[in-house]
Write an enzyme that holds these catalytic residues in place. Structure first.
Site, PDB file in Angstrom:
ATOM      1  N   ARG A 143      11.165  24.176   8.926  1.00  0.00           N
ATOM      2  CA  ARG A 143       9.977  23.668   9.624  1.00  0.00           C
ATOM      3  C   ARG A 143       8.800  23.509   8.662  1.00  0.00           C
ATOM      4  O   ARG A 143       7.643  23.484   9.087  1.00  0.00           O
ATOM      5  CB  ARG A 143       9.618  24.613  10.775  1.00  0.00           C
ATOM      6  CG  ARG A 143      10.698  24.701  11.851  1.00  0.00           C
ATOM      7  CD  ARG A 143      10.271  25.556  13.028  1.00  0.00           C
ATOM      8  NE  ARG A 143      10.203  26.968  12.661  1.00  0.00           N
ATOM      9  CZ  ARG A 143      11.200  27.840  12.810  1.00  0.00           C
ATOM     10  NH1 ARG A 143      12.367  27.425  13.282  1.00  0.00           N
ATOM     11  NH2 ARG A 143      11.059  29.103  12.487  1.00  0.00           N
ATOM     12  N   ASP A 155      -9.272   4.356  13.449  1.00  0.00           N
ATOM     13  CA  ASP A 155      -9.840   3.061  13.807  1.00  0.00           C
ATOM     14  C   ASP A 155      -8.746   2.290  14.541  1.00  0.00           C
ATOM     15  O   ASP A 155      -7.825   1.744  13.928  1.00  0.00           O
ATOM     16  CB  ASP A 155     -10.274   2.344  12.522  1.00  0.00           C
ATOM     17  CG  ASP A 155     -10.710   0.903  12.735  1.00  0.00           C
ATOM     18  OD1 ASP A 155     -10.616   0.400  13.868  1.00  0.00           O
ATOM     19  OD2 ASP A 155     -11.122   0.272  11.742  1.00  0.00           O
ATOM     20  N   TYR A 160      -5.055   9.332  -1.594  1.00  0.00           N
ATOM     21  CA  TYR A 160      -3.694   9.634  -1.131  1.00  0.00           C
ATOM     22  C   TYR A 160      -2.654   9.777  -2.239  1.00  0.00           C
ATOM     23  O   TYR A 160      -1.924  10.772  -2.291  1.00  0.00           O
ATOM     24  CB  TYR A 160      -3.231   8.550  -0.160  1.00  0.00           C
ATOM     25  CG  TYR A 160      -4.059   8.445   1.080  1.00  0.00           C
ATOM     26  CD1 TYR A 160      -3.820   9.273   2.181  1.00  0.00           C
ATOM     27  CD2 TYR A 160      -5.093   7.505   1.180  1.00  0.00           C
ATOM     28  CE1 TYR A 160      -4.590   9.177   3.331  1.00  0.00           C
ATOM     29  CE2 TYR A 160      -5.861   7.398   2.331  1.00  0.00           C
ATOM     30  CZ  TYR A 160      -5.606   8.241   3.400  1.00  0.00           C
ATOM     31  OH  TYR A 160      -6.373   8.141   4.534  1.00  0.00           O
ATOM     32  N   GLU A 175       0.828  -1.201   0.000  1.00  0.00           N
ATOM     33  CA  GLU A 175       0.000   0.000   0.000  1.00  0.00           C
ATOM     34  C   GLU A 175       0.865   1.254   0.000  1.00  0.00           C
ATOM     35  O   GLU A 175       0.588   2.218  -0.738  1.00  0.00           O
ATOM     36  CB  GLU A 175      -0.919   0.008   1.222  1.00  0.00           C
ATOM     37  CG  GLU A 175      -1.844   1.235   1.249  1.00  0.00           C
ATOM     38  CD  GLU A 175      -2.511   1.447   2.590  1.00  0.00           C
ATOM     39  OE1 GLU A 175      -3.717   1.737   2.620  1.00  0.00           O
ATOM     40  OE2 GLU A 175      -1.808   1.328   3.625  1.00  0.00           O
ATOM     41  N   ALA A 196     -15.522  -1.563   9.139  1.00  0.00           N
ATOM     42  CA  ALA A 196     -16.704  -0.703   9.055  1.00  0.00           C
ATOM     43  C   ALA A 196     -16.555   0.184   7.830  1.00  0.00           C
ATOM     44  O   ALA A 196     -15.631   0.990   7.754  1.00  0.00           O
ATOM     45  CB  ALA A 196     -16.821   0.150  10.318  1.00  0.00           C
ATOM     46  N   ARG A 249      -6.959  12.408  11.389  1.00  0.00           N
ATOM     47  CA  ARG A 249      -8.221  13.000  11.855  1.00  0.00           C
ATOM     48  C   ARG A 249      -9.155  11.953  12.443  1.00  0.00           C
ATOM     49  O   ARG A 249      -9.953  12.232  13.340  1.00  0.00           O
ATOM     50  CB  ARG A 249      -8.927  13.714  10.691  1.00  0.00           C
ATOM     51  CG  ARG A 249      -9.380  12.775   9.593  1.00  0.00           C
ATOM     52  CD  ARG A 249     -10.332  13.388   8.589  1.00  0.00           C
ATOM     53  NE  ARG A 249     -10.743  12.385   7.618  1.00  0.00           N
ATOM     54  CZ  ARG A 249     -11.788  11.568   7.759  1.00  0.00           C
ATOM     55  NH1 ARG A 249     -12.541  11.658   8.841  1.00  0.00           N
ATOM     56  NH2 ARG A 249     -12.089  10.668   6.840  1.00  0.00           N
ATOM     57  N   CYS A 272      -7.979   9.716   6.080  1.00  0.00           N
ATOM     58  CA  CYS A 272      -7.966   9.671   7.546  1.00  0.00           C
ATOM     59  C   CYS A 272      -6.612  10.149   8.066  1.00  0.00           C
ATOM     60  O   CYS A 272      -6.541  11.000   8.937  1.00  0.00           O
ATOM     61  CB  CYS A 272      -8.243   8.258   8.027  1.00  0.00           C
ATOM     62  SG  CYS A 272      -9.899   7.665   7.630  1.00  0.00           S
ATOM     63  N   TRP A 320      -8.340  -2.109   0.019  1.00  0.00           N
ATOM     64  CA  TRP A 320      -9.113  -0.993  -0.530  1.00  0.00           C
ATOM     65  C   TRP A 320     -10.313  -1.446  -1.353  1.00  0.00           C
ATOM     66  O   TRP A 320     -11.049  -0.616  -1.888  1.00  0.00           O
ATOM     67  CB  TRP A 320      -8.202  -0.109  -1.394  1.00  0.00           C
ATOM     68  CG  TRP A 320      -7.382   0.855  -0.590  1.00  0.00           C
ATOM     69  CD1 TRP A 320      -6.106   0.683  -0.142  1.00  0.00           C
ATOM     70  CD2 TRP A 320      -7.799   2.140  -0.128  1.00  0.00           C
ATOM     71  NE1 TRP A 320      -5.693   1.785   0.570  1.00  0.00           N
ATOM     72  CE2 TRP A 320      -6.709   2.697   0.594  1.00  0.00           C
ATOM     73  CE3 TRP A 320      -8.975   2.882  -0.246  1.00  0.00           C
ATOM     74  CZ2 TRP A 320      -6.772   3.956   1.192  1.00  0.00           C
ATOM     75  CZ3 TRP A 320      -9.033   4.137   0.344  1.00  0.00           C
ATOM     76  CH2 TRP A 320      -7.942   4.667   1.051  1.00  0.00           C
TER      77      TRP A 320
END
Length: 286
Positions: free
Chosen positions: A142, A191, A110, A74, A285, A188, A162, A96
């Site tokens: 930075r 699971d 992504y 992945e 889920a 964010r 996510c 996926w």
């Protein structure tokens, strides 16, 4: 992996039962940070951690076996900028499949955002290429940031990201060796039973790959979570996992010299000393 068990226990003790998009329901806390150190000499490692073989090393779960093949394929798929599951399926990876359409497409997820971010002028930006260039040219900046959260394209994605933003940081060496490289991820939605173990291993591997091609030493992966949750139908599995003792963390080895972040292949990685408890199944889920 003691740090991972800590967040599981926190959610079981403090989590609020919440309705969610999938309809399954979760126990959830908002805001948590875990730190995974790869080297006992890395900046910021506590003396108490150095004595614990369950807290320093390549952070792949030992209290249940993970499918490392899926994690590696992945990540390489992300780095190729792909958004169709065909090549994942060819490699035996199905993680996926539940979100893809009939043609295997996922929309600008992504890989697209990492490698082909759409700019206001219509051109595309390769964030990964820019990241490597900037680490080499201005290591103590930075601004070593890659984001997959593109608000203008969220509605086109089969699943909004996510793990949505990550930042690299270079710390100057004090022992005469190469400088240290760390990575922090903001996630964010997390699971904890199924997704987070994959995310931790994946981004730690990405840290090692970036360190390899920039001549730096991998130091630490810092994982910052927004909504950290356990799905209600995973509670028995979590309890089983917490009943198992953490074992010594393995070592990940990159087996050949690679000059470009885009030249890695599955065969370039070897996990040494991985001795996990048996796998524990859990329903995804969707």
């Amino acid at each position: 992996m003691i740090q991972y068990h800590d967040i599981l226990r926190r959610v079981l003790a403090q989590g609020v039962q919440t309705c969610d998009r999938t309809g399954v329901g979760t126990l959830s806390v908002f805001g948590h940070q875990s730190r995974y150190d790869l080297d006992p000499d890395a900046p910021g490692v506590l003396a108490s951690q150095i004595e614990s073989p369950q807290s320093i090393g390549f952070p792949v779960l030992t209290t249940k076996k993970l499918h490392l093949r899926s994690i590696i394929h992945e990540l390489l798929w992300f780095l190729r900028g792909e958004t169709n599951i065909r090549s994942l399926n060819d490699a035996g990876v199905k993680i996926w499949d539940d979100w893809a359409d009939d043609q295997g497409e996922l929309g600008p997820v992504y890989g697209h955002q990492w490698r082909s971010w759409t700019c206001p002028n219509g051109q595309s930006l390769d964030q990964i290429k820019s990241l490597i260039t900037n680490i080499n040219d201005n290591p103590f900046s930075r601004r070593h940031i890659v984001t997959a959260w593109n608000p203008s394209e969220i509605d086109q994605m089969a699943l909004p990201p996510c793990h949505c933003l990550f930042q690299f940081h270079v710390a100057q060496s004090v022992d005469g060796g190469p400088n240290w490289l760390s990575c922090q991820l903001y996630q964010r939605s997390a699971d904890l039973f199924l997704g987070v173990p994959f995310n931790v291993a994946s981004y730690t591997l990405l840290l090692m790959m970036v360190a390899k091609v920039t001549g730096l030493r991998p130091a630490s992966f810092i994982h910052t979570l927004g909504d950290a949750h356990i799905y209600i139908n995973h509670l028995p599995q979590v309890e089983e996992q917490l009943s198992r003792e953490c074992r010594t963390l393995p070592t990940m080895k990159i087996t050949r010299d690679v000059d470009s972040i885009f030249d890695f292949s599955f065969e370039d990685f070897e996990l040494l000393g991985y001795d996990p408890h048996p796998h524990i199944k859990g329903a995804v889920a969707v």
